[in-house]
Each structure stands twice: as structure tokens, then as C-alpha cells.
Motif scaffolding. Structure first.
Motif, mmCIF file in Angstrom:
data_model
loop_
_atom_site.group_PDB
_atom_site.id
_atom_site.type_symbol
_atom_site.label_atom_id
_atom_site.label_comp_id
_atom_site.label_asym_id
_atom_site.label_seq_id
_atom_site.Cartn_x
_atom_site.Cartn_y
_atom_site.Cartn_z
ATOM 1 N N LEU A 136 0.790 -1.099 -0.325
ATOM 2 C CA LEU A 136 0.203 0.111 0.009
ATOM 3 C C LEU A 136 0.847 1.452 0.022
ATOM 4 N N GLU A 173 -6.428 8.080 -0.305
ATOM 5 C CA GLU A 173 -6.935 7.606 1.161
ATOM 6 C C GLU A 173 -7.764 6.460 1.017
ATOM 7 N N ILE A 174 -7.908 5.833 2.147
ATOM 8 C CA ILE A 174 -8.722 4.578 2.242
ATOM 9 C C ILE A 174 -10.115 4.927 3.014
ATOM 10 N N ARG A 175 -11.058 4.718 2.406
ATOM 11 C CA ARG A 175 -12.457 4.718 2.916
ATOM 12 C C ARG A 175 -13.428 3.651 2.507
ATOM 13 N N LYS A 223 -11.916 1.261 0.330
ATOM 14 C CA LYS A 223 -11.593 1.282 -1.075
ATOM 15 C C LYS A 223 -10.187 2.157 -1.114
ATOM 16 N N ILE A 224 -9.498 2.449 -2.169
ATOM 17 C CA ILE A 224 -8.434 3.393 -2.405
ATOM 18 C C ILE A 224 -8.952 4.490 -3.281
ATOM 19 N N ASN A 267 -12.044 5.278 -7.490
ATOM 20 C CA ASN A 267 -11.458 4.421 -6.590
ATOM 21 C C ASN A 267 -11.469 3.165 -7.026
ATOM 22 N N LEU A 307 -9.718 -2.244 -2.232
ATOM 23 C CA LEU A 307 -8.310 -2.847 -1.448
ATOM 24 C C LEU A 307 -8.220 -4.394 -2.016
#
Ligand code: BES
Ligand code: ZN
Length: 444
Positions: free
Chosen positions: A5, A94-96, A99-100, A421, A424
Motif C-alpha cells: 500500500l 485515502e482509504i475509505r 476502497k482506495i 476508486n 483494496l
């Protein structure tokens, strides 16, 4: 996963927007990061200059008698506008929600880096790869790969390979392994309509001269009939009809029903060429699209003016066996013939790419299916793609090798749009997919 990552985030932080000359330095910096990564993995890696953005190439030590696999990807990205609609900054990944989020997360940095990291892990664990590998990464895919074909011609011996793999396409639904065996082609142009030598007061001249904005509207309206078929003479002449097995197979693919397309598009209703499902229309039928139209006053309120000039930016998605040159000649003829009186028209030809289709059941196709099956533990679906990767047909013509499209981007990936997006889990699966693919291809 943290170091993978970290690598992806570092890769995503470069604003490598190929179409915008102000970002040329960022595109190069991104290529140099990639070069350093590939070299550190123990591959022999080089940067190749072109008249535009550089190419990045890497290979392991090739051994006679092994399969040679070329993996292609692109490290350039599309512009980010409209910036205001992004929930987080496009180049601050960012990861939310698992998802990237970043420009390029799906198209193509996340998908392509998964291959790089898959190879890194194999080299770390086994010291070598099961195949002769060539990585070919370019920084100009999003502008039509203008400098790649000359490079392929020049390096055709060094790039000789048995098969090509690309992860730069879609996955029909989460967890559904998807093998693409076709791409649409594309050809682009801009029509510029000119009338008076400068803008005119519409009270003093309205009614005595042709309005270029009206002329553009009429021209654009002439491209389709009322049902949505393209109304350009000869447009459908070379279209290869859909095969019965494709129509049957596609009708069972999850995630691509008409209702799915409508949901994904957010349009009030679907519209397009009659007689075909939405999947058939995007994967196997050609289209004419207006990508931009303009001229005259665009500000607040009204302004009574006749604009001196107006334009439309058009693109045409093509399917086998249409040729971009032939279609652009037909488009030009159509635009000239339908240009209303009282204005002049200039048609500027943009970039283009040929359509592509291969056999998903070839021995390499079967190897790709086996790799997808083992990683996702489900039966792969076989689709064509609506988008274009212009170099794929050129690979076939120059290198004589066919391409397998192992897509990992979901339909809500927002490619080319705000809030791009990539899940992950697809990034992780992509890393394993690379390993399964190389081992399947080694014995195919
Ligand atoms: N990765 C896309 C193509 C794509 C996306 C295929 C999703 C299938 C599913 C690629 O980067 C792309 O955007 N290509 C351009 C090419 C054009 C600029 C010549 C396209 O299709 O518009
Ligand atoms: Zn793209």
C-alpha cells in the motif's frame, strides 16, 4: 500489505496527467519512481525517451525455451476536473469504506502496480519467475499512445513475446472474475464552425447572418436518427455482427443487465440503438458521441450576441472490422455535406485507436481463465469492453501477439471522473492474479 500500500500511495501521489503540458515534470517523476521500483526488485529496467512522455521497460533474465509474457500498463492519468466534486484530493490517496480513492487508483496505477508487486513477491519468495517477462509501461495511453507504435517497430525483436496481459479494464461485479477479449476502437475530431469575423449584436444582425451556434446544433443533431442509430452514410458497413454464442453468454453475465447499466449511469432511462441490450451496445456496437459543445456566451444571465465561432468535440467508438481512417473520412464527408449555409466548417482530426477482438478460448485464454478461477474461486465471465486501449490491436499487428484483458475495475470505479476508486480487495487479488497468471501461462 502495508509495504504494498505504501508503494501504491507513493505511485498515486504523482499527478501524472499526460494531456496537460504543465504536468510533464510530474509524468517524468512518476516514470522515474517506477524505474527505481523495478530496478530495486532485481529486474533490468530502463527508461526510454520518446518525443512525448517516457516509456518504462523492465525484464528478468530470459531463458531459452520458456514462454515470454509481456505485461503492459500505463502510468499516466486523466485530468481531475471538476476538482470541487472530489471528496478527498485526487493526488492525496485515502482509504475509505475498503476502497482506495485517488485519480489513477483504478485507471491504471492500482491495476498495473498489482502486477509489479506480484512479480516482486514471486522474486522474493522463489528468486525467479516461471516465464520470461517484459514489463512495458507508458505515460501516454490517455492521449492515444502517439509514440508507442514507432517504439514497437524499432524494438520489435527485443519485444518479441508469446502473449500480452493487461489489467486496465473492468470487472462486471465484485468478486466475479472477468476476462475481456475485445475492446472498442475510437476516432476523435473537432468541428469548428465560423461565421462573422467577430461577435455581433443579435439585434442588429440577427436574421441576416447564419448563427454558428445554431449551425453546430444542426450538425450535431444530424449524427443520429430519432431512434439513436448513427445516421452517417456507410457507418455500419464494416461492423462484424455479434455472434450468437456471445449474445447468449452475455445475457447471463451478472452486473450488466439493462437495469444495472441504468443504475450505474444514473440516467432517467436508457436510450440507444434499437435491437440490442445495453451490454451489447457498449461492447459490440459502434457509436457517435458529442464530448463537448460550445460557442457564444456562457456567463451569468443573458447576452444578446451572435458568436463568431462555435465548436463540437466528437468521438466515435468503433468495433471490429471498422477502421478509424475509413470512419473519419465518412464523418468528415458527413459534416461537410450537412454543414448549414452561411458558415464555414473546419474538421480537425484527433487521435484514434483500432478495435480489437480475440478468442477467449485460445490456450492462453484458457490459462487466463484458470488463473482468474483460482484467485476468485468462481467461474470467469467472458466479455468485450466498451472502452479503448488503442495499442492492443497494434501489438497484434507489430508483435504478432494477442492480448488478454484481466480487468479489476468495478463499474462504480469513477474512471476519468471525480472520486475514482479501487477496492483494496481487488488490489490484493490483482497481486495474486499476477502470480497465478504467470504460472498458468508458463505451462499453457
Ligand atoms: N482503462 C481505460 C479503458 C477502459 C476502461 C476499458 C474501463 C475498459 C473498461 C483506458 O485508460 C482509457 O481510458 N482509454 C481511453 C483511450 C482514448 C483516450 C484513446 C478511452 O477509452 O477513452
Ligand atoms: Zn483511462
Amino acid at each position: 500489505m502495508t509495504s504494498e500500500l505504501d508503494d501504491l500511495f507513493a505511485f498515486l501521489r504523482f499527478p501524472s496527467i499526460s494531456t496537460d503540458s504543465r504536468h510533464a515534470g510530474d509524468v517524468r517523476a512518476c516514470a522515474e519512481w517506477l524505474l527505481a521500483k523495478l530496478s530495486a526488485m532485481g529486474l533490468s529496467a530502463q527508461l526510454h525517451e520518446t518525443p512525448g512522455h517516457p516509456l518504462v521497460l523492465a525484464r528478468n533474465a530470459h531463458v531459452a525455451g520458456r514462454r515470454t509474457v509481456l505485461i503492459y500498463g500505463h502510468y499516466d492519468v486523466q485530468p481531475v476536473d471538476p476538482l470541487a466534486l472530489w471528496m478527498s484530493a485526487p493526488f492525496a490517496p485515502e482509504i475509505r469504506d475498503g476502497k482506495i480513492w485517488a485519480r489513477g487508483a483504478a485507471d491504471n496505477k492500482g491495476q498495473m502496480l498489482a502486477h509489479v508487486l506480484g512479480v516482486e513477491q514471486t522474486l522474493r519468495n522463489h528468486g525467479e519467475l516461471p516465464v520470461n517477462l517484459i514489463f512495458l509501461f507508458e505515460g501516454e495511453e490517455e492521449i492515444g499512445s502517439p509514440n508507442l507504435a514507432p517504439f514497437l517497430l524499432e524494438q520489435r525483436e527485443a519485444l518479441r513475446c508469446d502473449v500480452i496481459a493487461i489489467s486496465d479494464t473492468g470487472m462486471v461485479a465484485p468478486g466475479v472474475p472477468t476476462l475481456g477479449y475485445g475492446l472498442r476502437g475510437v476516432t476523435c475530431c473537432e468541428a469548428i464552425i465560423r461565421g462573422p469575423k467577430g461577435d455581433l449584436h443579435s439585434g442588429l444582425f440577427g436574421g441576416v447572418v447564419a448563427n454558428p451556434a445554431t449551425a453546430v446544433a444542426r450538425l450535431v443533431a444530424s449524427l443520429h436518427d430519432a431512434d439513436g442509430r448513427v445516421a452517417i452514410d456507410g457507418f455500419y458497413d464494416e461492423v462484424r455482427p455479434l455472434e450468437t454464442w456471445e449474445r447468449t453468454m452475455w445475457s447471463t453475465v451478472p452486473g450488466v443487465s439493462d437495469a444495472d447499466f441504468q443504475r450505474a449511469s444514473g440516467s432517467p432511462e436508457l436510450f440507444g440503438e434499437p435491437g440490442y441490450s445495453a451490454a451489447e451496445r457498449t461492447w459490440a456496437r459502434p457509436t457517435a458521441e458529442v464530448n463537448g459543445i460550445g460557442g457564444g456566451y456562457q456567463g451569468e444571465g443573458s447576452k444578446t450576441v451572435i458568436p463568431a465561432e462555435a465548436f463540437a468535440k466528437l468521438s466515435f467508438r468503433l468495433v471490429p472490422d471498422q477502421s478509424p481512417q475509413d470512419i473519419m473520412a465518412k464523418v468528415s464527408r458527413h459534416l461537410q455535406a450537412h454543414c448549414p449555409p452561411g458558415v464555414t466548417i473546419e474538421v480537425r482530426h484527433g487521435h484514434d485507436g483500432k478495435p480489437y477482438a480475440t478468442d477467449p478460448h485460445s490456450r492462453f485464454g484458457q490459462a487466463a481463465q484458470a488463473a482468474l478461477r483460482s484467485v476468485f474461486d468462481a467461474e470467469p465471465v467472458l466479455i468485450r469492453e466498451g472502452g479503448s486501449i488503442p495499442i492492443v490491436q497494434t501489438f497484434r499487428e507489430i508483435l504478432g501477439a494477442d492480448t488478454l484483458l484481466l480487468g479489476l475495475a468495478l463499474s462504480d470505479a469513477q474512471v476519468h471522473a471525480p472520486n475514482e476508486n479501487f477496492p483494496l480487495v481487488n488490489f490484493e487479488a490483482g497481486i495474486r492474479l499476477n502470480q497465478a497468471l504467470l504460472s498458468e501461462l508458463a505451462s499453457a
